[in-house]
Design a protein around this motif. Structure first.
Motif, PDB file in Angstrom:
ATOM      1  N   ALA A  98     -35.970  -1.832 -55.986  1.00 49.00           N
ATOM      2  CA  ALA A  98     -35.620  -3.426 -56.456  1.00 49.00           C
ATOM      3  C   ALA A  98     -35.059  -3.986 -55.109  1.00 49.00           C
ATOM      4  O   ALA A  98     -35.527  -5.131 -54.644  1.00 49.00           O
ATOM      5  N   TYR A  99     -34.301  -3.258 -54.226  1.00 49.26           N
ATOM      6  CA  TYR A  99     -33.529  -3.890 -53.116  1.00 49.26           C
ATOM      7  C   TYR A  99     -34.521  -4.169 -52.064  1.00 49.26           C
ATOM      8  O   TYR A  99     -34.566  -5.306 -51.470  1.00 49.26           O
ATOM      9  N   TYR A 100     -35.689  -3.197 -51.918  1.00 52.55           N
ATOM     10  CA  TYR A 100     -36.705  -3.562 -50.977  1.00 52.55           C
ATOM     11  C   TYR A 100     -37.649  -4.644 -51.165  1.00 52.55           C
ATOM     12  O   TYR A 100     -38.367  -5.434 -50.656  1.00 52.55           O
ATOM     13  N   PHE A 101     -38.002  -4.688 -52.622  1.00 48.44           N
ATOM     14  CA  PHE A 101     -38.847  -5.912 -53.091  1.00 48.44           C
ATOM     15  C   PHE A 101     -37.951  -7.127 -52.832  1.00 48.44           C
ATOM     16  O   PHE A 101     -38.763  -7.977 -52.507  1.00 48.44           O
ATOM     17  N   TRP A 102     -36.915  -7.387 -53.289  1.00 41.54           N
ATOM     18  CA  TRP A 102     -36.225  -8.613 -53.252  1.00 41.54           C
ATOM     19  C   TRP A 102     -35.594  -8.979 -51.865  1.00 41.54           C
ATOM     20  O   TRP A 102     -35.447 -10.332 -51.515  1.00 41.54           O
ATOM     21  N   VAL A 103     -35.605  -8.020 -50.912  1.00 42.47           N
ATOM     22  CA  VAL A 103     -35.204  -8.567 -49.781  1.00 42.47           C
ATOM     23  C   VAL A 103     -36.251  -9.276 -48.846  1.00 42.47           C
ATOM     24  O   VAL A 103     -35.752 -10.094 -48.320  1.00 42.47           O
ATOM     25  N   LYS A 104     -37.421  -9.017 -49.126  1.00 45.35           N
ATOM     26  CA  LYS A 104     -38.638  -9.684 -48.659  1.00 45.35           C
ATOM     27  C   LYS A 104     -38.541 -11.406 -49.028  1.00 45.35           C
ATOM     28  O   LYS A 104     -38.426 -12.253 -48.406  1.00 45.35           O
ATOM     29  N   ILE A 105     -38.233 -11.537 -50.195  1.00 48.66           N
ATOM     30  CA  ILE A 105     -38.131 -12.805 -50.865  1.00 48.66           C
ATOM     31  C   ILE A 105     -36.776 -13.478 -50.237  1.00 48.66           C
ATOM     32  O   ILE A 105     -36.979 -14.720 -50.059  1.00 48.66           O
ATOM     33  N   PHE A 106     -35.806 -12.451 -50.110  1.00 54.47           N
ATOM     34  CA  PHE A 106     -34.394 -13.164 -49.433  1.00 54.47           C
ATOM     35  C   PHE A 106     -34.899 -13.825 -48.242  1.00 54.47           C
ATOM     36  O   PHE A 106     -34.406 -14.771 -47.817  1.00 54.47           O
ATOM     37  N   ALA A 107     -35.439 -12.914 -47.433  1.00 53.45           N
ATOM     38  CA  ALA A 107     -35.958 -13.294 -46.097  1.00 53.45           C
ATOM     39  C   ALA A 107     -36.733 -14.250 -45.839  1.00 53.45           C
ATOM     40  O   ALA A 107     -36.393 -15.487 -44.990  1.00 53.45           O
TER      41      ALA A 107
ATOM     42  N   ASN B  11     -48.604  -7.503 -66.259  1.00 56.52           N
ATOM     43  CA  ASN B  11     -48.685  -5.950 -66.235  1.00 56.52           C
ATOM     44  C   ASN B  11     -48.578  -5.289 -65.107  1.00 56.52           C
ATOM     45  O   ASN B  11     -49.341  -4.231 -64.798  1.00 56.52           O
ATOM     46  N   VAL B  12     -47.678  -5.820 -64.149  1.00 55.54           N
ATOM     47  CA  VAL B  12     -47.731  -5.230 -62.997  1.00 55.54           C
ATOM     48  C   VAL B  12     -45.959  -4.859 -62.612  1.00 55.54           C
ATOM     49  O   VAL B  12     -45.554  -4.597 -61.382  1.00 55.54           O
ATOM     50  N   ASP B  13     -45.461  -4.620 -63.681  1.00 56.26           N
ATOM     51  CA  ASP B  13     -44.227  -4.299 -63.603  1.00 56.26           C
ATOM     52  C   ASP B  13     -44.158  -2.704 -63.800  1.00 56.26           C
ATOM     53  O   ASP B  13     -44.794  -2.035 -64.017  1.00 56.26           O
ATOM     54  N   GLY B  14     -42.791  -2.330 -63.206  1.00 50.05           N
ATOM     55  CA  GLY B  14     -42.560  -0.995 -63.275  1.00 50.05           C
ATOM     56  C   GLY B  14     -40.865  -0.752 -63.875  1.00 50.05           C
ATOM     57  O   GLY B  14     -40.379  -1.839 -64.255  1.00 50.05           O
ATOM     58  N   PRO B  15     -40.358   0.453 -63.844  1.00 53.91           N
ATOM     59  CA  PRO B  15     -38.846   0.649 -64.571  1.00 53.91           C
ATOM     60  C   PRO B  15     -37.792  -0.352 -63.659  1.00 53.91           C
ATOM     61  O   PRO B  15     -37.172  -0.957 -64.290  1.00 53.91           O
ATOM     62  N   ALA B  16     -38.094  -0.531 -62.325  1.00 55.74           N
ATOM     63  CA  ALA B  16     -37.198  -1.426 -61.689  1.00 55.74           C
ATOM     64  C   ALA B  16     -37.184  -2.853 -62.231  1.00 55.74           C
ATOM     65  O   ALA B  16     -36.281  -3.598 -62.096  1.00 55.74           O
ATOM     66  N   THR B  17     -38.315  -3.293 -62.744  1.00 51.37           N
ATOM     67  CA  THR B  17     -38.705  -4.806 -63.131  1.00 51.37           C
ATOM     68  C   THR B  17     -37.438  -4.941 -64.215  1.00 51.37           C
ATOM     69  O   THR B  17     -36.843  -6.034 -64.339  1.00 51.37           O
ATOM     70  N   TRP B  18     -37.655  -4.187 -65.110  1.00 53.49           N
ATOM     71  CA  TRP B  18     -36.590  -4.285 -66.401  1.00 53.49           C
ATOM     72  C   TRP B  18     -35.259  -4.017 -65.985  1.00 53.49           C
ATOM     73  O   TRP B  18     -34.656  -4.549 -66.554  1.00 53.49           O
TER      74      TRP B  18
ATOM     75  N   ALA C  51     -45.191 -11.250 -56.108  1.00 50.20           N
ATOM     76  CA  ALA C  51     -44.936 -10.925 -57.214  1.00 50.20           C
ATOM     77  C   ALA C  51     -46.101 -10.386 -58.169  1.00 50.20           C
ATOM     78  O   ALA C  51     -45.830  -9.591 -59.117  1.00 50.20           O
ATOM     79  N   SER C  52     -47.320 -10.524 -57.718  1.00 52.32           N
ATOM     80  CA  SER C  52     -48.417 -10.134 -58.493  1.00 52.32           C
ATOM     81  C   SER C  52     -48.676  -8.625 -57.913  1.00 52.32           C
ATOM     82  O   SER C  52     -49.743  -8.030 -58.428  1.00 52.32           O
ATOM     83  N   LYS C  53     -48.217  -8.181 -56.789  1.00 49.40           N
ATOM     84  CA  LYS C  53     -48.394  -6.748 -56.445  1.00 49.40           C
ATOM     85  C   LYS C  53     -47.999  -5.746 -57.284  1.00 49.40           C
ATOM     86  O   LYS C  53     -46.878  -5.862 -57.974  1.00 49.40           O
ATOM     87  N   PRO C  54     -48.944  -4.908 -57.935  1.00 43.25           N
ATOM     88  CA  PRO C  54     -48.269  -3.741 -58.723  1.00 43.25           C
ATOM     89  C   PRO C  54     -47.182  -2.889 -58.341  1.00 43.25           C
ATOM     90  O   PRO C  54     -47.401  -2.603 -57.152  1.00 43.25           O
ATOM     91  N   ALA C  55     -46.415  -2.661 -59.352  1.00 46.80           N
ATOM     92  CA  ALA C  55     -45.378  -1.646 -58.830  1.00 46.80           C
ATOM     93  C   ALA C  55     -45.690  -0.265 -58.250  1.00 46.80           C
ATOM     94  O   ALA C  55     -46.639   0.269 -58.947  1.00 46.80           O
ATOM     95  N   LYS C  56     -45.469   0.067 -57.340  1.00 46.35           N
ATOM     96  CA  LYS C  56     -45.578   1.343 -57.100  1.00 46.35           C
ATOM     97  C   LYS C  56     -44.080   2.271 -56.984  1.00 46.35           C
ATOM     98  O   LYS C  56     -43.007   1.598 -56.723  1.00 46.35           O
ATOM     99  N   SER C  57     -44.136   3.477 -56.764  1.00 42.28           N
ATOM    100  CA  SER C  57     -43.296   4.260 -56.729  1.00 42.28           C
ATOM    101  C   SER C  57     -42.613   4.403 -55.472  1.00 42.28           C
ATOM    102  O   SER C  57     -43.323   4.219 -54.520  1.00 42.28           O
ATOM    103  N   LEU C  58     -41.328   4.589 -55.432  1.00 47.85           N
ATOM    104  CA  LEU C  58     -40.662   4.404 -54.163  1.00 47.85           C
ATOM    105  C   LEU C  58     -41.332   5.519 -53.153  1.00 47.85           C
ATOM    106  O   LEU C  58     -41.211   5.548 -52.245  1.00 47.85           O
TER     107      LEU C  58
END
Length: 460
Positions: free
Chosen positions: A52-61, A209-216, A428-435
Motif C-alpha cells: 500500500a505504501y509503494y502504491f500510494w507514494v507514486k500518487i503522492f509524488a 476486480n484489480v484489488d488485493g488484500p492491501a486494497t481493502w 489504479a487500473s493495474k492489477p494488484a501483485k504480491s510484494l
C-alpha cells in the motif's frame, strides 16, 4: 464587449488558487497516511502495508509535483496582477512565504526521492524517517501558508508607517487570533479529503476486480479515519464560527444571510439572498438556532449586513458555498459511519458500498473549494481585513491582456486536471501483485545493473 480588468484579475487569481488548492489538500493528508502505512509495516511485518505504501507514494509524488508547479504560478500573480500587496504588506508576506520554502519545501523535495526510489537501496528505518520528514515538511508548509492567510483575515502584531505595513511582533503575526482555528480546520479537511480519496480509488479498484488484500486495508483505513475525524471537524468548525463572529462579523452575516441586527436569530437552512432588496427570500429556518449555534445563547445578538453596507462581501456566493461545504460534511459523516459499520461486519464486498465510495472519491475537493470560497470571498472587499482593500493593490493592466492570460490559465489547468485524473486511473487500473513479485523484479533489475557495471569494469 469591455470587461472590468479588476474583476478579470480576481477571477484569474480565484481560478489559480482553486486549482492549486486541490493538490496540497491531498498531499498534506496523504503523507500522514503514508507514514501510517510504513509504521504499520514496521511494527507488524505485514507485506500488504508495504505494498500500500509503494502504491500510494507514486500518487503522492504526482500530486506533490502538480501542487508545486501551480503554487509557483500563484506566487507570480502577486507580482503581475497584485503588486500593491507586496509593496504594502511584503514585510510580512515575504518572510512567511520564505519560511514555508526553507522549512517545508526542502524537506519534502529532499526525502521524497528516498520514498520513491529507495526500495532495496536504503533500510526500512531510513524509509520510515523519510516518510516522517516529508510529513513534517508538508505540515510545516500548511502552517506557514495558513499563518499568512489567517493574518490577512485577522491582522495583528503590525504597525502602518507611511502606508506600509511593518512588523511589530512576529509572535502576534504568526499566531494571530484566527490562526489556530484555521490551521486545525484545514489540516483536518486535508485528512478527510485524503480519507475519501484513498477509499474511493481503492473501491474503484475493487469494482474493476484489480484489488488485493492491501486494497481493502486501505478502504478500512480511509473510512475509519473519516468516521473519527468528521465529528472532530464539526467541533472545530463550531469554534471557528465563534472566532469569525468575533473578528469578522460581516462575513458571518453573509454566511447566514442576516440583514438586520437582532437577537434570537433563526438558522436559515435554505433561502435566496437578494442584495438589492436586502433580504433573503423564501427562507426555511430553525427559530433561534443561529443565535444558539453562534453565540451559545438562544437570545444572543448577531449583527446584520446592514451594519456593514458597502463593506461586506457578495452575499449569495458566500451563503451558498457555506451550505455546500456543510452539506458535504454531513454526507461524509453519514457515509463514513455507514461504511465503517459495513466493514466491521465484514460485509464490505457489497456492490452498494463500492459504488458509494467510488462516487465519493473527490467529495473532499468539493467541500474544500466551497470552504475556501467562504473564506476568501467572505473577506472582500478587503485583501488585508480592515487595512487594505483589494482595489488598492491591483495592477493597472488592460482588460484584453488579463482576459488572454485568464483563458490560457484555464486551458492549461483543464489539461493538467484531465491528465492527473487519467494518470490516476491508469495507476489504479493495474492489477494488484504480491510484494514478493515486485521485490524479485527489483532484485533482478539490480542484478542486471551490477552485471552491466562488472562487464564495463572488465572491458576497461
Amino acid at each position: 464587449m469591455e470587461f472590468d480588468p479588476f474583476v478579470l484579475a480576481r477571477i484569474q487569481f480565484a481560478a489559480n488558487i482553486s486549482f492549486h488548492i486541490l493538490f496540497p489538500t491531498i498531499s498534506i493528508g496523504l503523507c500522514w497516511v503514508l507514514l501510517y502505512f510504513r509504521t504499520r509495516f514496521t511494527l507488524s511485518g505485514d507485506k500488504d502495508w508495504e505494498f500500500a505504501y509503494y502504491f500510494w507514494v507514486k500518487i503522492f509524488a504526482l500530486t506533490f509535483a502538480i501542487g508545486v508547479v501551480t503554487g509557483i504560478t500563484m506566487s507570480f500573480q502577486f507580482g503581475t496582477n497584485w503588486p500593491g500587496f507586496m509593496e504594502k504588506a511584503g514585510n510580512i508576506a515575504g518572510p512567511l512565504l520564505g519560511y514555508e520554502v526553507l522549512t517545508a519545501f526542502f524537506l519534502e523535495a529532499s526525502f521524497l526521492g528516498i520514498m520513491l526510489f529507495g526500495k532495496n537501496r536504503v533500510s526500512n528505518r531510513m524509509h520510515l524517517i523519510s516518510a516522517a520528514l516529508v510529513t513534517a515538511g508538508t505540515t510545516f508548509s500548511a502552517f506557514w501558508i495558513l499563518s499568512l492567510n489567517s493574518w490577512m483575515q485577522t491582522p495583528d502584531g503590525y504597525t502602518v508607517q507611511n502606508g506600509v505595513i511593518m512588523v511589530e511582533s512576529w509572535w502576534d503575526i504568526i499566531f494571530n487570533p484566527s490562526f489556530p482555528y484555521r490551521f486545525m480546520h484545514m489540516l483536518v479537511a486535508c485528512l478527510l479529503t485524503t480519507a475519501f480519496f484513498i477509499a474511493g480509488v481503492s473501491a474503484w479498484r475493487a469494482k474493476k476486480n484489480v484489488d488485493g488484500p492491501a486494497t481493502w486495508k486501505v478502504i478500512r483505513t480511509g473510512m475509519f479515519m473519516a468516521a473519527i475525524l468528521t465529528p472532530v471537524q464539526i467541533f472545530i468548525g463550531d469554534m471557528h464560527g465563534l472566532n469569525t463572529l468575533e473578528h469578522q462579523p460581516a462575513k458571518l452575516a453573509a454566511i447566514e444571510g442576516i440583514w438586520e441586527t437582532e437577537r434570537g436569530v433563526g438558522l436559515t437552512l435554505f433561502g435566496f439572498p437578494d442584495e438589492q432588496a436586502r433580504k433573503t427570500h423564501w427562507k426555511i429556518e430553525i427559530p433561534k438556532a443561529a443565535s444558539l449555534i453562534l453565540t451559545h445563547d438562544m437570545n444572543g445578538e448577531i449583527k446584520g449586513l446592514n451594519e456593514f453596507e458597502g463593506e461586506h462581501p457578495p452575499v449569495a456566493i458566500v451563503f451558498w458555498s457555506f451550505r455546500i461545504m456543510v452539506g458535504i460534511g454531513f454526507l461524509m459523516l453519514m457515509v463514513s459511519w455507514w461504511a465503517s459499520a459495513q466493514l466491521l461486519r465484514n460485509t464490505a464486498r457489497k456492490t452498494m458500498l463500492i459504488n458509494v465510495l467510488s462516487v465519493m472519491t473527490f467529495s473532499g475537493w468539493v467541500a474544500v473549494l466551497s470552504g475556501w470560497y467562504v473564506t476568501e470571498i467572505g473577506r472582500q472587499p478587503w485583501i488585508v481585513n480592515g487595512i487594505l482593500t483589494t482595489k488598492d493593490v491591483v495592477a493597472d493592466h488592460g482588460s484584453g491582456m488579463v482576459l488572454t492570460t485568464l483563458i490560457a490559465y484555464l486551458a492549461i489547468y483543464a489539461f493538467l486536471l484531465a491528465s492527473y485524473i487519467l494518470t490516476l486511473r491508469h495507476l489504479a487500473s493495474k492489477p494488484a501483485k504480491s510484494l514478493e513479485t515486485l521485490q524479485q523484479k527489483a532484485q533482478n533489475q539490480q542484478s542486471t545493473l551490477n552485471n552491466t557495471d562488472a562487464s564495463g569494469t572488465e572491458a576497461l
